[in-house]
Design a protein around this motif. Structure first.
Motif, PDB file in Angstrom:
ATOM      1  N   PRO A  37       0.761  -1.060  -0.122  1.00 39.18           N
ATOM      2  CA  PRO A  37       0.083  -0.045   0.075  1.00 39.18           C
ATOM      3  C   PRO A  37       0.736   1.206  -0.093  1.00 39.18           C
ATOM      4  O   PRO A  37       1.998   1.342   0.357  1.00 39.18           O
ATOM      5  N   ARG A  38       0.370   2.406  -0.658  1.00 38.44           N
ATOM      6  CA  ARG A  38       0.990   3.654  -0.628  1.00 38.44           C
ATOM      7  C   ARG A  38       0.735   4.460   0.690  1.00 38.44           C
ATOM      8  O   ARG A  38       1.667   5.233   1.159  1.00 38.44           O
ATOM      9  N   ALA A  77       5.923  -2.655   3.823  1.00 42.53           N
ATOM     10  CA  ALA A  77       6.027  -3.312   5.001  1.00 42.53           C
ATOM     11  C   ALA A  77       7.335  -3.212   5.796  1.00 42.53           C
ATOM     12  O   ALA A  77       7.559  -2.943   6.704  1.00 42.53           O
ATOM     13  N   LEU A  78       8.220  -3.333   4.860  1.00 44.34           N
ATOM     14  CA  LEU A  78       9.807  -3.154   5.390  1.00 44.34           C
ATOM     15  C   LEU A  78      10.117  -1.837   5.771  1.00 44.34           C
ATOM     16  O   LEU A  78      10.566  -1.553   6.722  1.00 44.34           O
ATOM     17  N   ALA A  79       9.778  -0.895   4.938  1.00 46.76           N
ATOM     18  CA  ALA A  79      10.095   0.552   5.189  1.00 46.76           C
ATOM     19  C   ALA A  79       9.496   0.832   6.549  1.00 46.76           C
ATOM     20  O   ALA A  79       9.832   1.703   7.300  1.00 46.76           O
ATOM     21  N   ALA A  80       7.971   0.580   6.731  1.00 47.34           N
ATOM     22  CA  ALA A  80       7.395   1.042   7.812  1.00 47.34           C
ATOM     23  C   ALA A  80       7.814   0.455   9.073  1.00 47.34           C
ATOM     24  O   ALA A  80       7.926   1.060  10.119  1.00 47.34           O
ATOM     25  N   PRO A 416      -5.073   1.533   4.301  1.00 51.14           N
ATOM     26  CA  PRO A 416      -5.282   0.210   4.929  1.00 51.14           C
ATOM     27  C   PRO A 416      -4.235  -0.174   5.989  1.00 51.14           C
ATOM     28  O   PRO A 416      -3.090   0.310   6.102  1.00 51.14           O
ATOM     29  N   GLU A 417      -4.652  -0.802   6.902  1.00 50.38           N
ATOM     30  CA  GLU A 417      -3.580  -1.576   7.884  1.00 50.38           C
ATOM     31  C   GLU A 417      -2.786  -2.403   7.558  1.00 50.38           C
ATOM     32  O   GLU A 417      -3.100  -3.311   6.772  1.00 50.38           O
TER      33      GLU A 417
END
Length: 464
Positions: A37-38, A77-80, A416-417
């Motif tokens: 997701p962006r 996911a990795l960046a977050a 989105p979560e």
């Protein structure tokens, strides 16, 4: 970097274009792939774009360095997870300590101020500036002062604080004007077209460790600088972090950013240690510094001086406020820059009593984005050295990163979560570590750190 289509990742890697153009490399295939997701965090600013764009800059630099377009990329996911590495870290199951009790927002006579007292010496200077000995005394002193009066008093004693300003107040100030000048990554290329000796190393045969054999002297503290060298260490570089004795790093913070590095303590004012520093510099490939402007000059660590002696060297510096403007010589932190630049006001909201108070970004994004920008600059300059035998320097600041964040458009996409991140585990001298890995994919596989943080100050002042 504003004006990108909704959903696109800001092309922050284009700040590196002068390096690659000079080295005869084409940036067309450099853009890093990403998936997921962006948007996922709440808030008015495109923090996700800053995260994906800064990590993407490092990945793009690696793609050009290795000559393998598409090898390095990232995911949402990795960046977050990497941008919240401090929040995810567990040491023997223990959640690590956040801000100290005196750090945070405090009301003043006419508004709000943000204090930073995580380090004991900063807390002491704060208390001295306000002539207080307790938290209640600090509150009483601030209640009798305007935000700007308190800011000036604390800064004058070497403490860390910033009045919570509106965005317009920041833009109208001398500090805000200085912070908006120049590119996000301010590059200076060594030499005038003449090629130097081709360096050893680069890139290594292992796609997961393309920086194997590269020597990185890490003179940084807190988060942004150590994040940059943590990434370089994950890519195989020999990273030696050097800290001054008597002012130790906060242990949990050190563990979070210490993966894949060695750690030494040394007073550079002593002749013996100065000699050892000169030996390190004579064979270093990269020098990264993260202290306030001018504070390391007495040790001969100005980029211009280092490159005059060794034009093949790569030197990257970062600080809080940039190299110009009335605050260029002051200390600062991510949370303090957020308060000064208008982020805290923009993210303000009513508390449980219904009263407005300032807010903060969902993660310390200025620190992490600046850190990945530093790593990107170092990798890009290593690519130039590989092709031309010459290095160069780059400068970044937290305040300039804040301006980059404000320049990003609001994509207006659903949020989105994200699923819970897949954390890794590793044994260390500090206990079992559960942690978020680096934010990079290598040929579609997640990168991991090569080893745990070394015991603080346990390494010799020498290369491995």
């Amino acid at each position: 970097m504003a004006g990108e289509a909704a959903g696109a990742v800001p092309p922050l890697y284009r700040c590196l274009e002068p390096v690659f153009t000079d080295a005869g490399l084409v940036m067309g295939d450099a853009a890093a792939s990403w998936s997921g997701p962006r948007r996922w965090w709440r808030g008015a600013l495109d923090v996700e774009g800053l995260a994906l764009g800064s990590v993407g800059a490092a990945a793009a630099a690696l793609n050009l360095l290795t000559g393998r377009p598409g090898r390095f990329g990232t995911t949402a996911a990795l960046a977050a997870a990497a941008f919240d590495s401090y929040g995810h870290l567990r040491i023997d199951g223990r959640k690590i300590q956040g801000f100290a009790p005196l750090s945070g927002f405090r009301p003043t006579r006419d508004g709000w101020i943000r204090l930073h007292a995580n380090y004991p010496h900063h807390m002491q200077r704060l208390m001295q500036a306000l002539d207080a000995t307790t938290a209640d005394g600090v509150a009483a002193a601030l209640a009798a002062m305007s935000s700007l009066e308190a800011e000036a008093a604390i800064q004058a004693r070497g403490g860390i604080a910033a009045a919570v300003r509106s965005r317009q107040e920041w833009l109208n100030s001398g500090m805000g004007s200085a912070a908006r000048t120049g590119p996000w990554i301010d590059l200076r290329l060594a030499g005038s077209g003449s090629a130097g000796p081709k360096p050893r190393h680069l890139p290594g045969d292992d796609p997961f460790r393309p920086l194997a054999g590269v020597r990185v002297l890490d003179l940084t503290r807190v988060i942004a600088g150590p994040v940059s060298t943590r990434l370089l260490g994950s890519l195989g570089a020999d990273v030696l972090r050097l800290d001054p004795p008597g002012l130790p790093e906060i242990t949990d913070q050190f563990v979070d950013t210490g993966f894949g590095k060695r750690s030494a303590e040394a007073d550079l004012a002593t002749p013996g240690n100065r000699h050892l520093l000169e030996q390190l510099l004579a064979t270093a490939d990269v020098v990264i510094t993260g202290y306030r402007r001018g504070s390391l000059n007495r040790f001969g660590l100005e980029p211009e001086m280092l490159l005059a002696v060794r034009p093949e060297l790569v030197v990257v510096t970062l600080d809080s406020w940039g190299s110009a403007g009335p605050w260029s010589g002051l200390r600062g932190f991510d949370s303090i820059v957020q308060a000064a630049t208008g982020i805290a006001e923009l993210y303000g909201a009513g508390n449980h009593d219904g009263e407005w108070q300032p807010g903060a970004l969902p993660v310390q994004a200025l620190d992490h984005a600046t850190g990945y920008g530093v790593a990107a600059a170092a990798i890009a300059l290593l690519a130039r050295r590989r092709h031309k035998g010459l290095g160069g320097s780059a400068r970044l600041s937290l305040a300039r990163t804040a301006e980059e964040l404000f320049a990003l458009p609001e994509p207006g996409l659903p949020r989105p979560e994200l699923p819970a991140p897949e954390l890794c585990t590793m044994a260390s001298t500090y206990g079992e570590l559960r942690y978020a890995g680096p934010p990079l994919l290598v040929d579609g596989q997640p990168l991991d750190y090569p080893g745990p943080p070394a015991a603080y100050g346990s390494s010799a002042l020498a290369w491995a």
